[in-house]
Design a protein around this motif. Structure first.
Motif, PDB file in Angstrom:
ATOM      1  N   SER A 105       8.686  -2.608  -8.226  1.00 28.70           N
ATOM      2  CA  SER A 105       8.931  -3.770  -8.969  1.00 28.70           C
ATOM      3  C   SER A 105       9.438  -4.936  -8.171  1.00 28.70           C
ATOM      4  CB  SER A 105      10.272  -3.347 -10.108  1.00 28.70           C
ATOM      5  OG  SER A 105      11.391  -2.907  -9.181  1.00 28.70           O
ATOM      6  N   SER A 106       9.696  -4.602  -6.910  1.00 27.43           N
ATOM      7  CA  SER A 106      10.031  -5.697  -5.808  1.00 27.43           C
ATOM      8  C   SER A 106       8.999  -6.735  -5.700  1.00 27.43           C
ATOM      9  CB  SER A 106      10.363  -4.998  -4.595  1.00 27.43           C
ATOM     10  OG  SER A 106      10.159  -6.159  -3.343  1.00 27.43           O
ATOM     11  N   PRO A 107       9.178  -7.904  -6.022  1.00 24.88           N
ATOM     12  CA  PRO A 107       8.223  -9.017  -5.625  1.00 24.88           C
ATOM     13  C   PRO A 107       7.620  -9.192  -4.275  1.00 24.88           C
ATOM     14  CG  PRO A 107      10.219 -10.068  -6.855  1.00 24.88           C
ATOM     15  CD  PRO A 107      10.578  -8.469  -6.191  1.00 24.88           C
ATOM     16  N   LEU A 108       8.616  -8.895  -3.508  1.00 23.93           N
ATOM     17  CA  LEU A 108       8.266  -8.843  -1.731  1.00 23.93           C
ATOM     18  C   LEU A 108       7.234  -7.689  -1.702  1.00 23.93           C
ATOM     19  CD1 LEU A 108       8.704 -10.163   0.745  1.00 23.93           C
ATOM     20  CD2 LEU A 108      10.468  -8.114   1.261  1.00 23.93           C
ATOM     21  N   VAL A 109       7.546  -6.304  -2.283  1.00 20.08           N
ATOM     22  CA  VAL A 109       6.348  -5.378  -1.839  1.00 20.08           C
ATOM     23  C   VAL A 109       5.205  -5.934  -2.737  1.00 20.08           C
ATOM     24  CG1 VAL A 109       5.880  -2.963  -2.683  1.00 20.08           C
ATOM     25  CG2 VAL A 109       8.309  -3.679  -1.752  1.00 20.08           C
ATOM     26  N   SER A 110       5.175  -6.310  -3.769  1.00 25.03           N
ATOM     27  CA  SER A 110       3.817  -6.613  -4.379  1.00 25.03           C
ATOM     28  C   SER A 110       3.174  -7.639  -3.740  1.00 25.03           C
ATOM     29  CB  SER A 110       4.009  -6.767  -5.929  1.00 25.03           C
ATOM     30  OG  SER A 110       4.811  -7.535  -6.030  1.00 25.03           O
ATOM     31  N   THR A 111       3.877  -8.665  -3.286  1.00 23.58           N
ATOM     32  CA  THR A 111       3.105  -9.967  -2.697  1.00 23.58           C
ATOM     33  C   THR A 111       2.588  -9.387  -1.268  1.00 23.58           C
ATOM     34  OG1 THR A 111       4.728 -11.359  -3.735  1.00 23.58           O
ATOM     35  CG2 THR A 111       3.362 -12.268  -1.697  1.00 23.58           C
ATOM     36  N   MET A 112       3.170  -8.564  -0.546  1.00 23.76           N
ATOM     37  CA  MET A 112       2.731  -7.973   0.697  1.00 23.76           C
ATOM     38  C   MET A 112       1.735  -6.952   0.485  1.00 23.76           C
ATOM     39  SD  MET A 112       6.137  -7.308   3.311  1.00 23.76           S
ATOM     40  CE  MET A 112       4.911  -6.780   4.528  1.00 23.76           C
ATOM     41  N   THR A 113       1.625  -6.320  -0.406  1.00 22.71           N
ATOM     42  CA  THR A 113       0.652  -5.459  -0.725  1.00 22.71           C
ATOM     43  C   THR A 113      -0.732  -6.189  -1.249  1.00 22.71           C
ATOM     44  OG1 THR A 113       2.294  -3.742  -1.600  1.00 22.71           O
ATOM     45  CG2 THR A 113       0.012  -3.041  -2.181  1.00 22.71           C
ATOM     46  N   LEU A 114      -0.444  -7.150  -2.099  1.00 25.99           N
ATOM     47  CA  LEU A 114      -1.423  -8.050  -2.469  1.00 25.99           C
ATOM     48  C   LEU A 114      -2.428  -8.578  -1.447  1.00 25.99           C
ATOM     49  CD1 LEU A 114      -2.734  -8.388  -5.276  1.00 25.99           C
ATOM     50  CD2 LEU A 114      -1.395 -10.718  -5.419  1.00 25.99           C
ATOM     51  N   LEU A 115      -1.414  -9.064  -0.471  1.00 25.98           N
ATOM     52  CA  LEU A 115      -2.083  -9.609   0.895  1.00 25.98           C
ATOM     53  C   LEU A 115      -2.831  -8.642   1.394  1.00 25.98           C
ATOM     54  CD1 LEU A 115      -1.994 -12.587   1.753  1.00 25.98           C
ATOM     55  CD2 LEU A 115       0.010 -12.174   3.232  1.00 25.98           C
ATOM     56  N   PHE A 116      -2.112  -7.544   1.523  1.00 25.79           N
ATOM     57  CA  PHE A 116      -2.619  -6.380   2.204  1.00 25.79           C
ATOM     58  C   PHE A 116      -3.923  -5.988   1.912  1.00 25.79           C
ATOM     59  CE2 PHE A 116      -3.361  -1.749   2.126  1.00 25.79           C
ATOM     60  CZ  PHE A 116      -3.764  -1.312   3.290  1.00 25.79           C
ATOM     61  N   PHE A 117      -4.045  -5.881   0.396  1.00 26.41           N
ATOM     62  CA  PHE A 117      -5.602  -5.420  -0.122  1.00 26.41           C
ATOM     63  C   PHE A 117      -6.450  -6.540   0.127  1.00 26.41           C
ATOM     64  CE2 PHE A 117      -3.547  -1.800  -2.145  1.00 26.41           C
ATOM     65  CZ  PHE A 117      -4.415  -0.959  -2.130  1.00 26.41           C
ATOM     66  N   THR A 118      -6.124  -7.925  -0.008  1.00 28.27           N
ATOM     67  CA  THR A 118      -6.911  -8.925   0.162  1.00 28.27           C
ATOM     68  C   THR A 118      -7.503  -8.686   1.510  1.00 28.27           C
ATOM     69  OG1 THR A 118      -5.441 -10.518  -0.958  1.00 28.27           O
ATOM     70  CG2 THR A 118      -7.416 -11.499   0.195  1.00 28.27           C
ATOM     71  N   ALA A 119      -6.648  -8.588   2.651  1.00 23.77           N
ATOM     72  CA  ALA A 119      -7.125  -8.313   4.051  1.00 23.77           C
ATOM     73  C   ALA A 119      -8.067  -7.110   4.091  1.00 23.77           C
ATOM     74  CB  ALA A 119      -5.896  -8.235   4.933  1.00 23.77           C
ATOM     75  N   LEU A 120      -7.553  -6.082   3.392  1.00 21.43           N
ATOM     76  CA  LEU A 120      -8.310  -4.732   3.450  1.00 21.43           C
ATOM     77  C   LEU A 120      -9.636  -4.858   2.962  1.00 21.43           C
ATOM     78  CD1 LEU A 120      -7.887  -1.783   4.143  1.00 21.43           C
ATOM     79  CD2 LEU A 120      -7.477  -1.570   1.850  1.00 21.43           C
ATOM     80  N   LEU A 121      -9.820  -5.626   1.833  1.00 22.70           N
ATOM     81  CA  LEU A 121     -11.262  -5.734   1.190  1.00 22.70           C
ATOM     82  C   LEU A 121     -12.006  -6.557   1.991  1.00 22.70           C
ATOM     83  CD1 LEU A 121      -9.992  -5.727  -2.379  1.00 22.70           C
ATOM     84  CD2 LEU A 121     -11.046  -3.994  -1.146  1.00 22.70           C
TER      85      LEU A 121
END
Lengths: 126, 113
Positions: free
Chosen positions: B49-65
């Motif tokens: 639920s943390s915005p920091l975690v979801s933002t970092m994870t969204l960026l992570f998946f962008t980089a990953l994909l």
């Protein structure tokens, strides 16, 4: 053109003895492909685990299956092998460790470190 | 599309995305070593639920994909030679990766609420 068609071919894979950095290289590739194939499954697990308490329990149940555990171990190993081999390639790009002996030594280091880190992470997860 | 992600630029993007993926994995491993793995739905949902975690994870998946696309494309171009087969296999992976991106974005967005 006909000359090119007659070039010798030695493509019996069983007869090619790959040096250690070559083994590292092909495993970098194989681990990468395996991780790409794992992406949808991992997103599915994240989705399931965040739905509700029942979904969380279901995801935990999936991760507790022996076959899934084995697959996860391969993926975690693949991740760290890929990561440390990647760092090695970055250093090679910068002309660091290009000599044959250094390249062999750094390959051994990548194999060793990635297995140790994999065991630590799996130890924490399980 | 192919012109944007080929040659030296693909080489560079592959390394830049690798750097962020490494950073994210490092943070994930460190936080796991210190906090252990969540054992209840509540603690797990709180993490996401943390915005920091979801933002970092969204960026992570962008980089990953992006990283996955450049990597798998290189592998396919090395091993699949007939034009038609190449097109089919490349398209399958493109669809798979784009779907994964949309899917995880939805999962992360829902987890914030």
């Amino acid at each position: 053109m006909t000359q090119i068609a007659e070039r010798p071919r030695f493509l019996n894979l069983m007869k090619i003895r790959l040096p250690l950095p070559g083994v590292l290289s092909i495993l970098h590739r194989i681990s990468g492909v395996l991780m790409v194939l794992a992406i949808p499954f991992l997103i599915y697990l994240l989705d399931l685990s965040l739905r509700d308490a029942a979904g969380f329990a279901a995801a935990a149940g999936v991760l507790d299956m022996l076959l899934i555990k084995l697959g996860l171990a391969v993926i975690v190993w693949g991740l760290f092998h890929h990561l440390f081999a990647g760092i090695r390639y970055l250093l090679l790009d910068m002309d660091i460790g290009v000599e044959k002996q250094q390249a062999r030594a750094s390959s051994w280091i990548v194999f060793g470190v990635s297995i140790v880190v994999t065991l630590i992470v799996l130890g924490v997860i399980w | 599309m192919s012109r944007k992600l080929s040659g030296l630029r693909a080489w560079y993007v592959q390394r830049l995305s690798a750097a962020y993926i490494t950073f994210y994995v490092l943070i994930a491993v460190i936080s796991m070593l210190f906090n252990g793995t969540p054992t209840t739905y509540k603690s797990w949902a709180t993490v996401w639920s943390s915005p920091l975690v979801s933002t970092m994870t969204l960026l992570f998946f962008t980089a990953l994909l992006i990283h996955a696309w450049i990597g798998i494309r290189d592998v396919i171009l090395d091993y699949v030679h007939p034009f038609g087969a190449r097109l089919v296999v490349l398209s399958l992976f493109a669809v798979m990766l784009i779907t994964s991106g949309l899917w995880v974005a939805r999962v992360l967005f829902n987890a914030i609420n």
